[in-house]
Design an enzyme around this catalytic site. Sequence first.
Site, PDB file in Angstrom:
ATOM      1  N   ASP A 115       1.585   2.067  -7.274  1.00 53.51           N
ATOM      2  CA  ASP A 115       0.355   2.170  -6.502  1.00 53.51           C
ATOM      3  C   ASP A 115      -0.021   0.836  -5.873  1.00 53.51           C
ATOM      4  OD1 ASP A 115      -0.241   4.863  -6.830  1.00 53.51           O
ATOM      5  OD2 ASP A 115      -1.233   4.544  -8.749  1.00 53.51           O
ATOM      6  N   ARG A 166       3.863   6.310   0.135  1.00 53.20           N
ATOM      7  CA  ARG A 166       2.637   7.101   0.231  1.00 53.20           C
ATOM      8  C   ARG A 166       1.679   6.361   1.171  1.00 53.20           C
ATOM      9  NH1 ARG A 166      -0.572   6.626  -4.799  1.00 53.20           N
ATOM     10  NH2 ARG A 166       0.791   8.157  -5.799  1.00 53.20           N
TER      11      ARG A 166
END
Length: 289
Positions: A115, A166
């Site tokens: 992330d 992402r």
Amino acid sequence: MQRLVQRHGKRVGAGRFVAGETLDECVAVLRTLNTAGLQANTTLLGEAIADPNGAAAVTDEYETIIERLVAERLKANVALKLTHLGLSFDEEVAYGNVERLVARAEELGTFLRIDMEQSELVDATLRIYERLRDVGHDGVGTVLQSYLYRTPDDLERLLPRAPNLRIVKGAYLEPDTIAYPRKEDVDRAYVELVEQGLRGGAYIAVATHDEAIIRKVQAFAAREEIPRDRFEFQMLYGVRSGLQRSVAAEGYKVLVATPYGPDWYPYLMRRLAERPANVGFFLKNLVRK
């Protein structure tokens, strides 16, 4: 507020956004999502570990999570924050810990995503991701944030590595010297990044609950003849579940980000800050008998 929410969080609605406090609870939720035709990732909630022993303990726990997901034959993988693995105090510690987890995930035939966190950690996060790719790790991806002015250049730098990325809008409060302050600019940059990534050969995880953006991406992919196995849609557990199911029913891969863990209060506060409808849901449950 934190004491109140942690005492009554499950009752007032935290369970809508968090898949329990234990891995067993999370596994049950992941199985339900898979049964509904949705894939998932999971995150052990927490960040900013301050010492090597704490980061090593989290790394051990993530290895257990990876092994459990595979043993349960779930269509789910792991996403994690590097500050949870030591980036807050030592980049090399974080790299060593995440490299161990990526290697284990690849050994078991699964995937791990790193992330992205606040802007001051972008450079270190991308350095670690590039190192992993450069030593031959394919089963790892990372995240780019469309509200940062720098992101198109970061994407261009990553494209030669055939990255798995992402794309998100960005959830951290950043100054307008480095990030777009207006929603319409963030949305425009988002669509441009997705198109740039798909044209450049990246695998793109389109992480948004904005149906207009979803339709734009679908139309772009159809127009450019980009196959559906080059991208997916990602949404958060507990947010627009009907949209998740409807997009999956159209034949697209939809992955639901499904975190768990006892340290869920900061995550819940971010969800409430991002979307006014979430605040309304939470407050209704707060006053419900």
